[in-house]
Design a protein around this motif. Structure first.
Motif, short mmCIF file in Angstrom:
data_model
loop_
_atom_site.label_atom_id
_atom_site.label_comp_id
_atom_site.label_asym_id
_atom_site.label_seq_id
_atom_site.Cartn_x
_atom_site.Cartn_y
_atom_site.Cartn_z
N THR C 144 101.49 62.41 3.94
CA THR C 144 100.87 61.11 3.80
C THR C 144 100.60 60.79 2.35
N ALA C 145 100.99 59.61 1.91
CA ALA C 145 100.57 59.14 0.61
C ALA C 145 99.08 58.80 0.69
N ASN C 146 98.32 58.98 -0.39
CA ASN C 146 96.92 58.54 -0.36
C ASN C 146 96.46 58.24 -1.75
N PRO C 147 95.64 57.19 -1.87
CA PRO C 147 95.36 56.62 -3.20
C PRO C 147 94.23 57.30 -3.96
N THR C 148 93.90 58.55 -3.66
CA THR C 148 92.92 59.24 -4.51
C THR C 148 93.63 60.11 -5.56
N LEU C 149 94.95 60.03 -5.60
CA LEU C 149 95.69 60.83 -6.56
C LEU C 149 96.58 59.90 -7.40
N ARG C 150 97.53 59.23 -6.73
CA ARG C 150 98.44 58.32 -7.43
C ARG C 150 98.66 57.08 -6.56
N VAL C 151 99.11 55.99 -7.21
CA VAL C 151 99.38 54.75 -6.48
C VAL C 151 100.70 54.14 -6.94
N SER C 152 101.39 53.51 -6.01
CA SER C 152 102.62 52.78 -6.30
C SER C 152 102.30 51.33 -6.61
N ASN C 153 103.31 50.61 -7.12
CA ASN C 153 103.20 49.15 -7.30
C ASN C 153 102.04 48.75 -8.20
N ALA C 154 101.82 49.50 -9.28
CA ALA C 154 100.67 49.25 -10.14
C ALA C 154 101.04 48.38 -11.34
N LEU C 155 100.09 47.54 -11.74
CA LEU C 155 100.12 46.83 -13.02
C LEU C 155 98.90 47.30 -13.78
N GLU C 156 99.11 47.86 -14.98
CA GLU C 156 98.00 48.48 -15.72
C GLU C 156 97.92 47.95 -17.15
N TYR C 157 96.71 47.98 -17.67
CA TYR C 157 96.49 47.71 -19.08
C TYR C 157 95.69 48.86 -19.66
N PHE C 158 96.16 49.41 -20.81
CA PHE C 158 95.47 50.51 -21.49
C PHE C 158 94.98 50.03 -22.85
N LEU C 159 93.74 50.38 -23.18
CA LEU C 159 93.21 50.09 -24.52
C LEU C 159 94.05 50.82 -25.57
N PRO C 160 94.15 50.24 -26.78
CA PRO C 160 94.86 50.94 -27.85
C PRO C 160 94.03 52.11 -28.38
#
Lengths: 350, 350, 350
Positions: C144-160
């Protein structure tokens, strides 16, 4: 990161197999001269004769693009997946999935390296080899892991080089509560050989403790080859023992260098023993010949011919032909018939 | 080993699709400008104009990390898996899994390279295109191999370069007793084209002999493009013929360079014919536009818009929207409705 | 192409786990010190502080050669599959499959990096942790996939970088009409931290909106560490909240450098709350210790010991032991018992 090597082989050919009265079939096949595969590996020098290394090696069925084994699902690195710590003086400790030592000896003597239509593994069939079928079930080879080729969960020790030509290894594998068909082999074995002055002699054994009924299955190999220069001859025997059922494969081979090419000849016999006279009569033999022409060190063209003769009600068939049955009333009953095949192809190492 | 190249593409975008009254859905999508993929390939110079080469190419669904095709299971190198021997004078012989020649012509003319919401493959739907559904079954595209894109077990011949702009290939594939849906296509075809002086004209055909009922399925493509400098125009037609059922796709496209970017326009029509007037009325058209801005030769940003209009009871839908049905009584019945979509994304070649 | 890096880790060990009265089992395990994995990645300098990059990262179960996750099928790049455009001044936009921010904080504080028998993820069990089981079903973790480790279909923003030690990210993920167990998580979250002067403090949250019954599942983490030089101490807490059900994990750790090695200590508590007193009594604690000896920067040997103590009818067990049940009448009922384990292994980065 600079130590990572990406390599492998793509080998594709065209094959035709005729299974007696059942008919014939054409196919494109992968790996008849050398297994199509992807390898990622590397070695790190730790100083003082110590080194660490890893090895990932997975089958490619290049005719369809499928990678890895069908069972267990997702087993991309089905051929080898190991990490090692090695000492030039003391030898190597290796963990992971690897070849069983019996296969290493068996394939090392076979002129066809247990590949293609003339392979010394033609009689490694769950359906037709009684000892294997009884030990590991009669599900198709393609969908079942089995410990006569490779094993998971292995802890191995390899002798160092420089022992006057003596080489060898010991192996134990963890069953982890699973069955060999599902990839969990509880077993142990060894390999021991000597190479020098044109000779190579070797023996190996691997015992599986969690075969069907938790009975022990014994896999034994021994062989010898001598290189006369104009021809290299070998003889080898592999024995599969499971209770009263046993399959004994005996192989005679010759490799003759001819210019940029090489001629290969093989004769193989399977002598089966079971609880009944009918089972014991299911013997078979294989005659094979091949020619490999090297375009370079990495690339070669090849052509193979082979014929399997079944005795009694044996149903050994060269892979790639129409499906055959051991049931006497089936339309495709094959007992006692001949399987004849040829193949041509190209092998490219990268 | 020094000749091995590891490369590929990662392309991810955000898409919204509205399927008429059925509703709309947002998703992250892989490969709308160029297919996300991993490629391992190499060429060996054999001297005298001869060379050997291999090519492994597998789809990556980068939004989820899934690699390869869903069917057949484990088909990691689903795009291409080939070994070749080539002569600069005589051409190339290639074995393995490869593109069908009809797809190569069709995608070559499409400004959107048959990818994303404005793809010329939008009407390549088993569920909605009658000729495909009748020939290869109506199981979901995602779970079925089908020979309008790529084929396994191929033997191909490619013309050499240097024939005054003429290019081409011939192909035969082994069915091996299987069905196209399971990856076993028995077929043959060709591709022939000429490129020069701004022109590119090409035609191709691939015939599958083991489609449903062992009837022949014919896939034909022809097209032409001319590059005026300020704009490159193309027209192409692809015909799927299966007994009385046929789907004829006609595509008109334009590619307009604008500074570091390019504007792409497409108009596509699917003209279907079946045994009944209702089946023959299931036509559809697609209008699409896109802008691709290159940050470098390897990296680009893109935005696409597209709309599909269904005629009669046709149910073509842009991928990524809510599920639609062709059953008139279903809650998500979509016959004759519009599918509208936009997407933005980033493509990175490596 | 010159920017592609192929790297990863192979880590294999031998483990024995005793699950109270249920018995003990030996196994070979992959990834107890660092996850066995294959990574293909690269960065392209676009000039002006801009860059583009891709990252493919997939688990290898090196004991069997299996690659990727079991669910979804074919998810070879299960750890990460992303494309990025980054600015040195403005930060990074990233799309694809990636780690959830809560896991990044949680694993960053754990001396055992949530791996092996003393992992701070020991209580991340669908079967035994009520909040997870209620939110995502009680099917086995492995399938089973589960979202406490990794997630698909993500859009992310990271600080510089260069914000005086402040780091952080924001994330949204598309559910695409699917369930988290099937890989479709509709959620959003963030991570924010500061590192400097020996300190590292961080917090993160990720909310899943399409957990069972379309209820919200909240995953919260915060922690702090200080490096005294002779020892680095940490404390962290992770909270899983789903309606009345909650599991609160609290972790205390120490990392002590000793020559070429390092000693690691951890104490972990799971405090569960449910609708009934019996459910709320299902707490547990874990005590773990380890020693890692570096043969080089890339290669290390390690040994770990750990013990889990269950309170009430809790059934947390260290992975790799015999199967346990929470059903009081089952032969392998494990409620309230102890799970004890040790493991030794070798890790090799490449």
């Amino acid at each position: 990161q600079s130590s990572v090597t990406v390599g492998g082989t793509l080998d594709l050919g065209l094959r035709q197999v005729r299974n007696g009265s059942v008919g014939s079939q054409k196919s494109e096949v992968s790996g008849a001269n050398a297994t199509s595969k992807l390898i990622i590996r590397g070695v790190e020098d730790l100083g003082g004769g110590l080194s660490a290394g890893f090895y990932l090696d997975g089958t490619i069925l290049a005719d369809t693009g499928v990678a890895g084994a069908a069972a267990p699902a997702g087993q991309f690195w089905d051929r080898r997946s190991t990490v090692s710590v090695a000492s030039a003086q003391l030898g190597e400790v290796r963990l992971g999935r690897d070849w069983v030592p019996t296969h290493l000896v068996w394939t090392g003597f076979d002129p066809f390296m247990t590949l293609g239509i003339a392979s010394a593994n033609t009689f490694r069939s769950f359906a037709a080899s009684r000892a294997l079928g009884q030990a590991f079930g009669t599900a198709g080879e393609a969908t079942t892991a089995n410990p006569t080729l490779r094993v998971s969960n292995a802890l191995e020790y390899f002798l160092p080089a420089g022992l006057a030509g003596i080489y060898g290894q010991a192996i134990v594998t963890a069953g982890e509560g699973g069955t060999p068909a599902a990839g969990g082999t509880r077993g142990e074995g060894f390999r021991l050989g000597w190479a020098g002055s044109g000779w190579n002699v070797a023996a190996a054994q691997f015992t599986t403790h969690n075969a069907a009924g938790d009975q022990s299955f014994k896999d034994q190999v021994y062989g010898a080859s001598y290189d006369f220069g104009v021809v290299k001859l070998d003889v080898a025997q592999r024995r599969w023992l499971f209770g009263v059922d046993r399959t004994v494969n005996t192989q005679f081979g010759a490799v003759i260098p001819v210019g940029r090419g090489v001629i290969k000849l093989t004769y193989l016999r399977a002598n089966q023993t079971g609880a009944t006279a009918a089972q014991s009569a299911k013997d078979a033999s294989l005659l094979g010949a091949g020619y490999v022409y090297s375009l370079s060190k990495r690339t070669a063209l090849y052509a193979h011919v082979a014929q399997v003769e079944n005795k009694g009600a044996a149903t050994f068939a060269i892979p790639g032909g129409p499906a055959v049955s051991g049931t006497a009333t089936a339309a495709n009953y094959f007992g006692g018939q001949k399987s004849t095949a040829y193949e041509v192809g190209v092998r490219h190492d990268f």
